[in-house]
Motif scaffolding. Structure first.
Motif, PDB file in Angstrom:
ATOM      1  N   ALA A 179      10.695  29.427   1.924  1.00  0.00           N
ATOM      2  CA  ALA A 179      11.844  28.750   1.312  1.00  0.00           C
ATOM      3  C   ALA A 179      12.960  28.495   2.313  1.00  0.00           C
ATOM      4  O   ALA A 179      13.746  27.548   2.153  1.00  0.00           O
ATOM      5  N   ALA A 180      13.041  29.314   3.342  1.00  0.00           N
ATOM      6  CA  ALA A 180      14.098  29.135   4.341  1.00  0.00           C
ATOM      7  C   ALA A 180      13.926  27.846   5.140  1.00  0.00           C
ATOM      8  O   ALA A 180      14.883  27.362   5.748  1.00  0.00           O
ATOM      9  N   PHE A 181      12.717  27.290   5.113  1.00  0.00           N
ATOM     10  CA  PHE A 181      12.472  26.017   5.794  1.00  0.00           C
ATOM     11  C   PHE A 181      12.672  24.893   4.778  1.00  0.00           C
ATOM     12  O   PHE A 181      11.764  24.539   4.026  1.00  0.00           O
ATOM     13  N   ASP A 182      13.864  24.368   4.738  1.00  0.00           N
ATOM     14  CA  ASP A 182      14.203  23.296   3.797  1.00  0.00           C
ATOM     15  C   ASP A 182      13.748  21.972   4.407  1.00  0.00           C
ATOM     16  O   ASP A 182      14.525  21.215   4.988  1.00  0.00           O
ATOM     17  N   ASP A 183      12.443  21.710   4.271  1.00  0.00           N
ATOM     18  CA  ASP A 183      11.845  20.566   4.950  1.00  0.00           C
ATOM     19  C   ASP A 183      10.823  19.934   4.013  1.00  0.00           C
ATOM     20  O   ASP A 183       9.929  20.622   3.512  1.00  0.00           O
ATOM     21  N   PRO A 184      10.934  18.645   3.754  1.00  0.00           N
ATOM     22  CA  PRO A 184      10.014  18.003   2.806  1.00  0.00           C
ATOM     23  C   PRO A 184       8.568  17.977   3.283  1.00  0.00           C
ATOM     24  O   PRO A 184       7.655  17.684   2.486  1.00  0.00           O
ATOM     25  N   ARG A 185       8.323  18.296   4.537  1.00  0.00           N
ATOM     26  CA  ARG A 185       6.956  18.301   5.055  1.00  0.00           C
ATOM     27  C   ARG A 185       6.204  19.581   4.678  1.00  0.00           C
ATOM     28  O   ARG A 185       4.994  19.688   4.926  1.00  0.00           O
ATOM     29  N   VAL A 186       6.898  20.534   4.072  1.00  0.00           N
ATOM     30  CA  VAL A 186       6.280  21.823   3.731  1.00  0.00           C
ATOM     31  C   VAL A 186       5.808  21.805   2.281  1.00  0.00           C
ATOM     32  O   VAL A 186       6.580  21.477   1.371  1.00  0.00           O
ATOM     33  N   ARG A 187       4.543  22.163   2.074  1.00  0.00           N
ATOM     34  CA  ARG A 187       4.016  22.392   0.735  1.00  0.00           C
ATOM     35  C   ARG A 187       3.594  23.847   0.646  1.00  0.00           C
ATOM     36  O   ARG A 187       2.850  24.342   1.484  1.00  0.00           O
ATOM     37  N   SER A 220       7.718  32.304  12.795  1.00  0.00           N
ATOM     38  CA  SER A 220       7.573  31.624  14.082  1.00  0.00           C
ATOM     39  C   SER A 220       6.435  30.609  14.041  1.00  0.00           C
ATOM     40  O   SER A 220       6.501  29.555  14.694  1.00  0.00           O
ATOM     41  N   CYS A 221       5.394  30.893  13.268  1.00  0.00           N
ATOM     42  CA  CYS A 221       4.294  29.949  13.114  1.00  0.00           C
ATOM     43  C   CYS A 221       4.795  28.638  12.505  1.00  0.00           C
ATOM     44  O   CYS A 221       4.547  27.551  13.046  1.00  0.00           O
ATOM     45  N   LEU A 222       5.520  28.736  11.399  1.00  0.00           N
ATOM     46  CA  LEU A 222       6.014  27.530  10.730  1.00  0.00           C
ATOM     47  C   LEU A 222       7.032  26.786  11.585  1.00  0.00           C
ATOM     48  O   LEU A 222       7.056  25.547  11.608  1.00  0.00           O
ATOM     49  N   ALA A 223       7.869  27.526  12.278  1.00  0.00           N
ATOM     50  CA  ALA A 223       8.839  26.868  13.161  1.00  0.00           C
ATOM     51  C   ALA A 223       8.132  26.042  14.226  1.00  0.00           C
ATOM     52  O   ALA A 223       8.571  24.935  14.568  1.00  0.00           O
ATOM     53  N   SER A 224       7.010  26.554  14.737  1.00  0.00           N
ATOM     54  CA  SER A 224       6.284  25.812  15.764  1.00  0.00           C
ATOM     55  C   SER A 224       5.618  24.558  15.193  1.00  0.00           C
ATOM     56  O   SER A 224       5.492  23.546  15.883  1.00  0.00           O
ATOM     57  N   VAL A 225       5.203  24.618  13.916  1.00  0.00           N
ATOM     58  CA  VAL A 225       4.599  23.444  13.279  1.00  0.00           C
ATOM     59  C   VAL A 225       5.669  22.380  13.020  1.00  0.00           C
ATOM     60  O   VAL A 225       5.494  21.200  13.353  1.00  0.00           O
ATOM     61  N   LEU A 226       6.772  22.793  12.442  1.00  0.00           N
ATOM     62  CA  LEU A 226       7.821  21.834  12.090  1.00  0.00           C
ATOM     63  C   LEU A 226       8.562  21.307  13.305  1.00  0.00           C
ATOM     64  O   LEU A 226       9.270  20.306  13.216  1.00  0.00           O
ATOM     65  N   GLY A 227       8.384  21.939  14.437  1.00  0.00           N
ATOM     66  CA  GLY A 227       8.971  21.444  15.679  1.00  0.00           C
ATOM     67  C   GLY A 227       8.096  20.443  16.400  1.00  0.00           C
ATOM     68  O   GLY A 227       8.443  19.995  17.512  1.00  0.00           O
ATOM     69  N   GLN A 228       6.961  20.055  15.809  1.00  0.00           N
ATOM     70  CA  GLN A 228       6.051  19.111  16.448  1.00  0.00           C
ATOM     71  C   GLN A 228       6.617  17.689  16.427  1.00  0.00           C
ATOM     72  O   GLN A 228       7.307  17.287  15.488  1.00  0.00           O
ATOM     73  N   THR A 229       6.283  16.938  17.453  1.00  0.00           N
ATOM     74  CA  THR A 229       6.780  15.573  17.582  1.00  0.00           C
ATOM     75  C   THR A 229       5.915  14.556  16.845  1.00  0.00           C
ATOM     76  O   THR A 229       6.312  13.389  16.722  1.00  0.00           O
ATOM     77  N   PRO A 244       4.574  12.101  14.298  1.00  0.00           N
ATOM     78  CA  PRO A 244       5.409  11.498  13.250  1.00  0.00           C
ATOM     79  C   PRO A 244       4.845  11.581  11.844  1.00  0.00           C
ATOM     80  O   PRO A 244       5.588  11.351  10.876  1.00  0.00           O
ATOM     81  N   ARG A 245       3.559  11.890  11.695  1.00  0.00           N
ATOM     82  CA  ARG A 245       2.955  11.893  10.357  1.00  0.00           C
ATOM     83  C   ARG A 245       2.298  13.250  10.133  1.00  0.00           C
ATOM     84  O   ARG A 245       1.093  13.418  10.228  1.00  0.00           O
ATOM     85  N   LEU A 246       3.121  14.239   9.819  1.00  0.00           N
ATOM     86  CA  LEU A 246       2.653  15.621   9.749  1.00  0.00           C
ATOM     87  C   LEU A 246       3.184  16.304   8.503  1.00  0.00           C
ATOM     88  O   LEU A 246       4.327  16.098   8.095  1.00  0.00           O
ATOM     89  N   GLU A 247       2.329  17.127   7.909  1.00  0.00           N
ATOM     90  CA  GLU A 247       2.756  18.028   6.845  1.00  0.00           C
ATOM     91  C   GLU A 247       2.129  19.395   7.106  1.00  0.00           C
ATOM     92  O   GLU A 247       1.151  19.525   7.853  1.00  0.00           O
TER      93      GLU A 247
END
Length: 341
Positions: free
Chosen positions: A52-60, A21-30, A32-35
């Motif tokens: 790994a379930a978050f297939d998003d290039p903003r995740v390291r 839920s923490c990562l979902a809240s981060v990746l749901g941010q508006t 535009p320049r976020l990782e």
């Protein structure tokens, strides 16, 4: 002025239950320049699968093979950040709205003198149920406020740690200049950083709640003391430790803080206030004479001057004649306030 880039660092260890839920809240941010950098400190649960379930290039994802401890794990993650701004988000916390990061970043974008901006927050329990809305630790700020660094410093000496770290967006270059977190500051992990930062920059506060801050028995902050309505109440050992961090800061930076003697007196007064608050809270709800006397003796051994304070005598008197009568006679609640400096 452009929009500064933001990195959200999430240190984690065996917290897969809340990390999703923490990562979902981060990746749901508006914004535009976020990782987001997940600093996994040798987790043995299914943390890797959650990320790994978050297939998003903003995740390291940075996984350490051995437990480095919270500070070292964060320090290594922060060293690889080249964004303009950085926020350390607890793996059990989450942003309360999609524009939380954008709201914080807009303050730093607009005001170059501000080195860190933080906000109010909501308290939630381990299951995410709301405990209290619109909490802050600022000791009295009721609107969006820019505090000059020296004002923030003095108010912190009068208070305690006034910033919830999961709400704090910091200019990356300022954080690097003050050294982020120092092992010598433990605990509390972040108070020393905010004090050092106040020598270089101003601090802004956003009154709106932007983060859901989770309180539960296995959190890092749970070591501070039992949960009360606005977070954790410090025990005597942690009260003393907070005071020691303040004094160490004043000693280290005595050439940069011309009124250090006055600030030491303010810090000492705050310590006495917190010790008295601890004695008051640990005798509730019955407020009997025996437990009250023992609690006052405990804190009095740490700060003998406290026993000469009227607040201590009101607390003891309340255990004899009742707190209601004490309030009617004196005009103030028993245990309220600590005089002197």
């Amino acid at each position: 002025m452009g929009t500064g880039s933001v990195t959200v660092v999430v240190p984690t260890r065996n917290r897969a239950r809340w990390l999703r839920s923490c990562l979902a809240s981060v990746l749901g941010q508006t914004h535009p320049r976020l990782e987001v950098v997940v600093a996994d400190n040798a987790s043995t649960d299914d943390t890797a699968d959650v990320v790994a379930a978050f297939d998003d290039p903003r995740v390291r994802y940075l996984r350490r093979p051995t437990d480095l401890g919270l500070i070292e794990s964060f320090a290594r993650a922060a060293a690889g950040v080249d964004s303009d701004y950085l926020l350390l988000l607890g793996d059990d916390d989450l942003f309360a709205s999609p524009d939380a990061v954008a709201t914080l970043a807009s303050v730093l974008d607009a005001r170059p003198s501000v080195g860190m901006v933080h906000s109010a927050f909501d308290l939630v329990d381990g299951d995410g149920a709301l405990l209290r809305r619109d909490v802050d630790w600022t000791d009295g700020l009721t609107a969006d406020t820019d505090e000059p660094g020296r004002v923030f410093l003095e108010r912190t000496m009068r208070s305690s740690c006034r910033v919830c770290s999961s709400t704090a967006l910091v200019r990356t270059d300022v954080g690097a200049a003050v050294g982020w977190f120092h092992p010598a500051d433990l605990p509390p992990i972040d108070l020393g950083m905010w004090l050092r930062l106040s020598l270089l920059a101003d601090v802004a506060f956003v009154r709106r709640s932007l983060v859901s801050y989770r309180i539960h028995g296995t959190s890092h902050s749970a070591a501070l003391g039992p949960v009360v309505e606005d977070g954790y109440v410090l025990g005597p050992e942690l009260i003393d430790r907070v005071h020691e961090v303040k004094l160490a800061f004043l000693e280290e930076h005595r050439g940069e803080v011309p009124d250090a003697g006055r600030l030491r007196r303010l810090a000492a007064r705050r310590r006495r206030q917190e010790l008295l608050t601890y004695a008051r809270r640990c005798t509730l709800p019955e407020r009997r004479f025996g437990p009250t006397a023992r609690a006052l003796a405990l804190v009095g051994r740490r700060a003998p001057a406290l026993l000469l304070d009227r607040g201590a005598w009101k607390l003891l008197g309340g255990s004899v004649i009742g707190p209601g009568l004490v309030e009617r006679v004196t005009g103030t609640p028993d245990g309220a306030g600590v005089g002197g400096s």
